[in-house]
Write a protein that holds these residues in place. Structure first.
Motif, PDB file in Angstrom:
ATOM      1  N   GLU A  89       0.821  -1.201   0.000  1.00 27.72           N
ATOM      2  CA  GLU A  89       0.000   0.000   0.000  1.00 27.72           C
ATOM      3  C   GLU A  89       0.857   1.254   0.000  1.00 27.72           C
ATOM      4  OE1 GLU A  89      -2.799   0.273   3.235  1.00 27.72           O
ATOM      5  OE2 GLU A  89      -4.225  -0.914   2.128  1.00 27.72           O
ATOM      6  N   HIS A 165      -6.265  -5.950   5.367  1.00 24.03           N
ATOM      7  CA  HIS A 165      -5.031  -5.775   4.590  1.00 24.03           C
ATOM      8  C   HIS A 165      -4.524  -7.129   4.105  1.00 24.03           C
ATOM      9  CE1 HIS A 165      -0.721  -4.867   3.928  1.00 24.03           C
ATOM     10  NE2 HIS A 165      -1.171  -3.666   3.593  1.00 24.03           N
ATOM     11  N   TYR A 169      -4.319  -8.076   0.010  1.00 24.35           N
ATOM     12  CA  TYR A 169      -3.057  -8.396  -0.659  1.00 24.35           C
ATOM     13  C   TYR A 169      -2.731  -9.883  -0.638  1.00 24.35           C
ATOM     14  CZ  TYR A 169      -2.470  -3.442  -1.021  1.00 24.35           C
ATOM     15  OH  TYR A 169      -2.664  -2.125  -1.332  1.00 24.35           O
TER      16      TYR A 169
END
Length: 194
Positions: A89, A165, A169
């Motif tokens: 990110e 998160h 990902y």
């Protein structure tokens, strides 16, 4: 002439102290190095220190601010332990990705905070917090249920963000079992040994 005698007395008093400090640092580092390959024993020792701290806080019926600060610090360490070293990110990764179960190539998950440093920081934090319980200046009167509720809300929101998160990902911060190489399937089965 007398000034030189005072300086030599001060120097001779400092030398044994410095020597003792160096010996202590070497011995401490030796035992830290020996504990590195034994994570189960290290974490059991940390659990024992944590139980002693909790018993101390329970028996004294105080030091809730110290406990709250310790909880926030451990939460911060946990986020570092679960986060990748290179956050996709924050940095534009040209084709590089975090490891996932479905990727063709195995890429090891590198943590922002390695397990040994995570353990060492938590153990040191519990020891410092335990020592703080012996000084009444840290025993600030507070209504501890509010602190506990606030910490739980903070933990849930932080873990929710971290799990989102991980999902976004597609990485798993834990290695489950040993990674095995699965070779490419043979194109011709007639070349097999008889």
């Amino acid at each position: 002439m007398e000034g030189g005698g005072v300086a030599s007395d001060a120097g001779s008093a400092v030398a044994p102290l410095a020597k003792w400090r160096d010996e202590f640092a070497k011995t401490f580092q030796y035992y830290l190095d020996r504990s590195t390959p034994n994570p189960v024993h290290r974490w059991l020792g940390t659990l024992a220190v944590a139980v002693i701290f909790v018993l101390r806080v329970y028996l004294v019926q105080g030091f809730y601010i110290v406990s709250y600060g310790l909880g926030i610090y451990i939460l911060n360490l946990l986020i570092g332990f679960l986060s990748p070293k290179v956050d996709p990110e924050l940095e534009g990764l040209d084709g590089a990705a975090l490891p996932s179960w479905g990727s063709d190539e195995f890429k090891p998950f590198i943590r922002r905070l390695p397990e040994f440093k995570f353990w060492y920081s938590i153990t040191k934090a519990f020891c410092v917090a335990f020592l703080m319980t012996f000084f009444s200046v840290f025993d600030v009167p507070v209504f501890w249920p509010i602190l506990l509720c606030y910490w739980i809300v903070l933990f849930v929101l932080t873990m929710k963000r971290q799990i989102m998160h991980m999902i976004k990902y597609k990485y798993i911060p834990f290695s489950i079992g040993k990674q095995r190489y699965v070779g490419k399937p043979a194109a011709n089965s007639s070349g097999a040994a008889e």
